[in-house]
Enzyme design. Structure first.
Site, mmCIF file in Angstrom:
data_model
loop_
_atom_site.group_PDB
_atom_site.id
_atom_site.type_symbol
_atom_site.label_atom_id
_atom_site.label_comp_id
_atom_site.label_asym_id
_atom_site.label_seq_id
_atom_site.Cartn_x
_atom_site.Cartn_y
_atom_site.Cartn_z
ATOM 1 N N ALA A 71 0.825 -1.208 0.000
ATOM 2 C CA ALA A 71 0.000 0.000 0.000
ATOM 3 C C ALA A 71 0.861 1.260 0.000
ATOM 4 O O ALA A 71 1.950 1.298 0.574
ATOM 5 C CB ALA A 71 -0.923 -0.002 1.216
ATOM 6 N N GLY A 116 0.793 -5.676 0.507
ATOM 7 C CA GLY A 116 -0.051 -5.845 -0.667
ATOM 8 C C GLY A 116 0.696 -6.330 -1.886
ATOM 9 O O GLY A 116 0.112 -6.980 -2.764
ATOM 10 N N GLU A 119 0.748 -9.951 -1.500
ATOM 11 C CA GLU A 119 -0.619 -10.436 -1.715
ATOM 12 C C GLU A 119 -0.958 -10.517 -3.203
ATOM 13 O O GLU A 119 -1.674 -11.434 -3.631
ATOM 14 C CB GLU A 119 -1.608 -9.540 -0.971
ATOM 15 C CG GLU A 119 -1.551 -9.738 0.539
ATOM 16 C CD GLU A 119 -2.396 -8.751 1.305
ATOM 17 O OE1 GLU A 119 -3.224 -9.198 2.108
ATOM 18 O OE2 GLU A 119 -2.227 -7.525 1.099
ATOM 19 N N GLU A 139 1.915 -6.023 7.797
ATOM 20 C CA GLU A 139 0.865 -5.042 8.080
ATOM 21 C C GLU A 139 0.646 -4.771 9.565
ATOM 22 O O GLU A 139 0.332 -3.638 9.945
ATOM 23 C CB GLU A 139 -0.456 -5.489 7.433
ATOM 24 C CG GLU A 139 -0.526 -5.270 5.928
ATOM 25 C CD GLU A 139 0.017 -6.441 5.132
ATOM 26 O OE1 GLU A 139 -0.236 -6.501 3.926
ATOM 27 O OE2 GLU A 139 0.713 -7.308 5.725
#
Length: 265
Positions: A71, A116, A119, A139
């Protein structure tokens, strides 16, 4: 090789008729997932999902030292709670767009694939990583949790206890250990991740497009079900291909000792 742009930071490059390269191209921010990048990634995956000529997608990065660092925390730092709520559907659409591509997907990872970014790689079917890769879901170290599928995808790869240790500790895992733990599937020499991923995609794309999509559907839908239910998923997928033009062509080509010319239906 042709290229289509989705905004400034996402590109789709075609390699031959059936392999598409989905490119993260925000080098100044190590491909950090901003609101704009998320929107454009969702657009690109939607276009790819609707393209029946694409048999395999390879997810790559143009940055020399990073696949994607997750992010965009600089953008997030300026957000109000309302801004964050408004962004959430766009972020989810980006990650699920990759996850729900109907054809096989291969991630080519080098350098940092964190939060992310990891991910996005986990959303692919196969992860090819080079010796520089560093992966992780950190995170909780910034007060959130993996929200792009990490809490669900990682345990499906490495088991619940291993996933818990990795997520709770927020630790970064270097390439050799990542391969040992099953966080990545194929470890290659430094700088070879993209070439190896594209080579794998080319080998995969030689097979039946109907068969590939049905096999992926069976793998995804059957995972986590009990054996009896999983076999029903497999049977439904088998029935979707058993009477197809691809099945007829595949059997004929085998008996005639030639390469199949898949009709894709």
């Amino acid at each position: 090789m042709s290229e289509q742009r989705f905004g400034e930071w996402i590109a789709v490059r075609r390699h031959g008729a059936h392999v598409a390269e989905l490119v993260l191209d925000r080098p100044k921010a190590m491909n950090a997932v901003s609101s704009e990048l998320a929107r454009r990634l969702a657009e690109a995956t939607s276009a790819l999902a609707a393209d029946d000529s694409v048999r395999v997608v390879v997810l790559t990065s143009t940055h020399e030292r990073a696949f994607c660092v997750g992010a965009d925390l600089k953008e997030r730092n300026s957000f109000t709670d309302a801004d964050l709520s408004r962004q959430r559907p766009h972020a989810r659409a980006a990650y699920t767009g990759v996850l729900e591509l109907p054809m096989p997907t291969v991630a080519a990872v080098h350098g940092f694939a964190l939060g992310g970014g990891f991910e996005l790689a986990l959303s692919c079917d196969v992860i090819v990583a080079d010796a520089t890769a560093v992966v992780g879901l950190p995170e909780v170290s910034v007060g959130v949790i993996p929200g792009g599928g990490g809490t669900q995808l990682l345990p499906r790869r490495v088991g619940a206890a291993r996933a818990a240790e990795l997520i709770f500790s927020a630790r970064r895992v270097e390439a050799a250990e990542a391969a040992e733990l099953g966080l990545v599937d194929q470890l290659v020499g430094e700088g070879q991740d993209r070439a190896e991923a594209l080579a794998l995609a080319t080998r995969i794309a030689a097979n039946s497009p109907v068969g590939l999509r049905a096999a992926k559907r069976a793998l995804r839908l059957g995972h986590g079900l009990d054996l009896r239910a999983g076999l029903e998923v497999e049977d439904a997928a088998w029935r979707s291909v058993a009477f197809s033009g691809d099945r007829a062509e595949g059997v004929a080509a085998f008996n005639e000792k030639r390469k199949p010319d898949w009709p894709g239906c």
